[in-house]
Enzyme design. Structure first.
Site, PDB file in Angstrom:
ATOM      1  N   LYS A  22      -4.770  63.539  99.540  1.00  0.00           N
ATOM      2  CA  LYS A  22      -3.366  63.941  99.330  1.00  0.00           C
ATOM      3  C   LYS A  22      -3.299  65.349  98.732  1.00  0.00           C
ATOM      4  CE  LYS A  22      -0.995  62.567  95.476  1.00  0.00           C
ATOM      5  NZ  LYS A  22      -0.348  63.711  94.827  1.00  0.00           N
ATOM      6  N   ASN A  23      -4.114  65.594  97.703  1.00  0.00           N
ATOM      7  CA  ASN A  23      -3.983  66.863  96.996  1.00  0.00           C
ATOM      8  C   ASN A  23      -4.529  68.052  97.786  1.00  0.00           C
ATOM      9  OD1 ASN A  23      -2.790  65.430  95.005  1.00  0.00           O
ATOM     10  ND2 ASN A  23      -4.465  65.615  93.508  1.00  0.00           N
ATOM     11  N   CYS A 115       8.818  64.986  84.812  1.00  0.00           N
ATOM     12  CA  CYS A 115       7.976  64.079  85.573  1.00  0.00           C
ATOM     13  C   CYS A 115       7.399  63.014  84.673  1.00  0.00           C
ATOM     14  CB  CYS A 115       6.905  64.891  86.296  1.00  0.00           C
ATOM     15  SG  CYS A 115       5.259  64.594  85.806  1.00  0.00           S
ATOM     16  N   ARG A 120       6.144  69.002  82.978  1.00  0.00           N
ATOM     17  CA  ARG A 120       5.209  69.614  83.925  1.00  0.00           C
ATOM     18  C   ARG A 120       5.724  71.008  84.246  1.00  0.00           C
ATOM     19  NH1 ARG A 120       2.607  65.586  88.325  1.00  0.00           N
ATOM     20  NH2 ARG A 120       0.888  66.879  89.013  1.00  0.00           N
ATOM     21  N   ASP A 305      -6.770  62.139  87.171  1.00  0.00           N
ATOM     22  CA  ASP A 305      -6.210  61.141  88.090  1.00  0.00           C
ATOM     23  C   ASP A 305      -7.046  59.864  88.155  1.00  0.00           C
ATOM     24  OD1 ASP A 305      -4.335  63.037  88.573  1.00  0.00           O
ATOM     25  OD2 ASP A 305      -4.749  63.304  90.689  1.00  0.00           O
ATOM     26  N   ARG A 397       2.882  56.878  97.426  1.00  0.00           N
ATOM     27  CA  ARG A 397       2.791  58.347  97.418  1.00  0.00           C
ATOM     28  C   ARG A 397       1.351  58.813  97.640  1.00  0.00           C
ATOM     29  NH1 ARG A 397       3.922  60.373  92.161  1.00  0.00           N
ATOM     30  NH2 ARG A 397       3.083  62.206  93.173  1.00  0.00           N
TER      31      ARG A 397
HETATM   32  C1  UD1 Z   1      -2.655  68.778  90.438  1.00  0.00           C
HETATM   33  C2  UD1 Z   1      -2.734  67.471  91.186  1.00  0.00           C
HETATM   34  C3  UD1 Z   1      -2.651  66.302  90.244  1.00  0.00           C
HETATM   35  C4  UD1 Z   1      -3.708  66.424  89.157  1.00  0.00           C
HETATM   36  C5  UD1 Z   1      -3.640  67.790  88.477  1.00  0.00           C
HETATM   37  C6  UD1 Z   1      -4.768  68.032  87.497  1.00  0.00           C
HETATM   38  C7  UD1 Z   1      -1.767  68.025  93.334  1.00  0.00           C
HETATM   39  C8  UD1 Z   1      -0.666  67.821  94.300  1.00  0.00           C
HETATM   40  N1  UD1 Z   1      -1.647  67.421  92.139  1.00  0.00           N
HETATM   41  O1  UD1 Z   1      -1.376  68.807  89.803  1.00  0.00           O
HETATM   42  O2  UD1 Z   1      -2.855  65.094  90.982  1.00  0.00           O
HETATM   43  O3  UD1 Z   1      -3.492  65.421  88.182  1.00  0.00           O
HETATM   44  O4  UD1 Z   1      -3.712  68.831  89.482  1.00  0.00           O
HETATM   45  O5  UD1 Z   1      -5.990  67.894  88.133  1.00  0.00           O
HETATM   46  O6  UD1 Z   1      -2.755  68.682  93.628  1.00  0.00           O
HETATM   47  N2  UD1 Z   1       0.713  73.582  83.461  1.00  0.00           N
HETATM   48  C9  UD1 Z   1       1.499  74.431  82.717  1.00  0.00           C
HETATM   49  N3  UD1 Z   1       2.170  75.414  83.381  1.00  0.00           N
HETATM   50  C10 UD1 Z   1       2.101  75.583  84.734  1.00  0.00           C
HETATM   51  C11 UD1 Z   1       1.284  74.706  85.484  1.00  0.00           C
HETATM   52  C12 UD1 Z   1       0.598  73.698  84.808  1.00  0.00           C
HETATM   53  O7  UD1 Z   1       1.599  74.313  81.499  1.00  0.00           O
HETATM   54  O8  UD1 Z   1       2.751  76.493  85.264  1.00  0.00           O
HETATM   55  C13 UD1 Z   1       0.005  72.478  82.761  1.00  0.00           C
HETATM   56  C14 UD1 Z   1       0.507  71.109  83.215  1.00  0.00           C
HETATM   57  O9  UD1 Z   1       1.658  70.721  82.503  1.00  0.00           O
HETATM   58  C15 UD1 Z   1      -0.663  70.218  82.937  1.00  0.00           C
HETATM   59  C16 UD1 Z   1      -1.857  71.135  83.212  1.00  0.00           C
HETATM   60  O10 UD1 Z   1      -1.353  72.473  83.162  1.00  0.00           O
HETATM   61  O11 UD1 Z   1      -0.669  69.847  81.586  1.00  0.00           O
HETATM   62  C17 UD1 Z   1      -2.515  70.880  84.559  1.00  0.00           C
HETATM   63  O12 UD1 Z   1      -1.602  71.107  85.588  1.00  0.00           O
HETATM   64  P1  UD1 Z   1      -2.038  71.562  87.048  1.00  0.00           P
HETATM   65  O13 UD1 Z   1      -3.499  71.792  87.110  1.00  0.00           O
HETATM   66  O14 UD1 Z   1      -1.139  72.681  87.439  1.00  0.00           O
HETATM   67  O15 UD1 Z   1      -1.682  70.268  87.874  1.00  0.00           O
HETATM   68  P2  UD1 Z   1      -0.828  70.178  89.199  1.00  0.00           P
HETATM   69  O16 UD1 Z   1      -1.167  71.291  90.128  1.00  0.00           O
HETATM   70  O17 UD1 Z   1       0.601  69.935  88.857  1.00  0.00           O
END
Ligand code: UD1
Length: 419
Positions: A22-23, A115, A120, A305, A397
């Protein structure tokens, strides 16, 4: 309302092929906006994938699916707006932003809502895109994004290796002028998969030995064909189900190297493992042992995850296991539901202490989020008696044919319609 009815304590046995990730497929679908035509193989049937295809169609692309193959022909309609309802259908729809500004030079999307994993934020995505030359204004809950002149390559140092922010920059930078370097980039296998797809479409992307990602902008991307990698989290989930319920299951079609931070915990729990590059066989032997500590980290660390499915197995171990969640703030939402099934788990901030119990019992429980829902299903498979799981749309999902797959390895699980 659909629910899952599970009779627990069936031993799980057999072979299970794992579907595409998925990711990986979600950012790749977003990136198809930069190409004329893309053929993607090994695409899982998931509601998040349907949501991404819906967004692509809204943006003018033609999307066709045949089996596990999705064909996307990007249109030239130039409608660069994703309405609020579509943004809410899929939490990771923010990954479309880099692709839309890369293709059309402007975008208007609603701010993604909160979320179930805690706040997030998208500050890292926005700061990085601003550095590439996108002017971003907030307007009545929407983000109004406009590229001034042209996207320009630059050095972007991420304060945290955010997966989504790395993907957004990679996609937007493909057709920027000059070179972009992403420092402290995420290193998840799904990032390498997105890079492989983009390279196949003519992008110039390289990962340096120190982990920096270098992208030399090209004028345009051409059509491409790509096979999506397999889903390491689905793999970890089915292994956790087997560890919890007991059995002997082989998962196939995977890249076992992507599971190297996860597999040692099953061994620590006393399971026997046979690992080849494309398959893992897990066999349980008596009662599980506890794990000393599981700390979630960016890749190559233990994936957040996989934390909740593994926690279910720890609930049945002979002793106390510790979990420390370092990525998301609220990732123990499944714990109150596990307690309804007899689990003994204490949560204090980012730390969960799991005191193993000899058995769980069936209950009416609610899926709290995608991976939490899978963890609750794993508990129901291991529990004595019957469980009825509600809010199973969370599971849909991220897990293709969840109950068919589990039935295939001997589980007693059915999707039922409840008034
Ligand atoms: C992706 C994955 C999700 C996985 C996560 C961490 C997808 C679709 N989803 O989510 O399944 O759990 O990586 O491996 O690929 N953060 C900020 N600011 C930002 C972006 C992120 O503070 O602009 C923080 C988030 O709140 C979180 C951490 O960084 O605490 C990790 O987030 P991130 O690596 O961005 O995860 P996703 O891309 O949302």
């Amino acid at each position: 309302m659909k629910k899952l009815l599970i009779q627990g304590q069936n031993r799980l046995e057999g072979t299970l092929p794992i579907h595409g990730a998925k990711n990986s497929v979600l950012p790749i679908l977003a990136a198809t906006l930069l190409t004329d035509q893309s053929v993607l193989h090994n695409c899982p049937r998931l509601s998040d994938v349907d949501a991404a295809c819906h967004i692509l169609r809204h943006l003018g692309s033609q999307v066709e699916r045949e089996g596990d193959c999705i064909l996307v022909r990007s249109g030239n309609r130039g409608d660069c707006c994703i309405p609020d309802g579509m943004m809410r259908m899929m939490r990771s729809s923010i990954v479309f932003l880099g692709a839309i500004v890369g293709r059309w030079g402007r975008a208007r999307i609603s701010l993604p809502g909160g979320c179930e994993l805690g706040p997030r934020p998208i500050d890292l995505h926005l700061a990085a895109l601003e550095k590439l030359g996108v002017r971003i204004r907030e307007d009545h809950g929407d983000l109004d994004c406009q590229v001034e002149d042209q996207l320009r390559g630059t050095m972007i140092s991420l304060p945290f290796p955010s997966v989504g922010a790395t993907e957004n920059v990679m996609i937007a930078a493909c057709t920027a002028q000059g070179e972009t370097v992403i420092k402290n980039a995420a290193r998840e296998p799904e990032i390498a998969d997105l890079a492989a797809y983009l390279r196949g479409c003519g992008a110039q992307i390289q990962a340096a030995p120190n982990g920096d990602i270098h992208i030399q902008g090209v004028s345009r991307l051409h059509s491409g064909e790509h096979r999506v990698i397999s889903d390491r989290i689905a793999a970890a989930t089915y292994l956790s189900c087997t560890a919890a319920a007991g059995g002997d299951v082989t998962i196939t079609g995977i890249c076992s190297e992507h599971l190297s931070a996860v597999l040692p915990y099953f061994e620590e729990m006393g399971c026997r493992l046979w690992v080849t590059p494309g398959a893992v066989r897990l066999q349980t032997r008596g009662r599980l042992r506890p794990v000393r500590s599981v700390r979630t980290m960016p890749y190559p660390g233990f994936p957040t995850d996989a934390q909740s499915p593994l926690m279910t197995a720890a609930c049945l171990a002979d002793g106390t296991s510790m979990f420390v969640e370092n990525i998301f703030e609220s990732r123990y939402k499944q714990v109150p539901e596990l307690r309804r099934m007899g689990a003994d788990v204490e949560v204090e901030g980012r730390v969960a202490l799991v005191h193993g119990v000899p058995r769980l019992h069936g209950a009416a429980v609610c899926c709290t989020d995608l991976r939490g829902g899978a963890a609750i299903a794993a508990a129901a498979l291991a529990a004595e008696g019957e469980s009825l799981l509600s809010q199973i749309e969370h599971i849909d999902r991220g897990y293709e044919a969840f109950e068919e797959n589990l039935r295939r390895i001997g589980a007693d699980i059915q999707r039922v319609e409840e008034p």
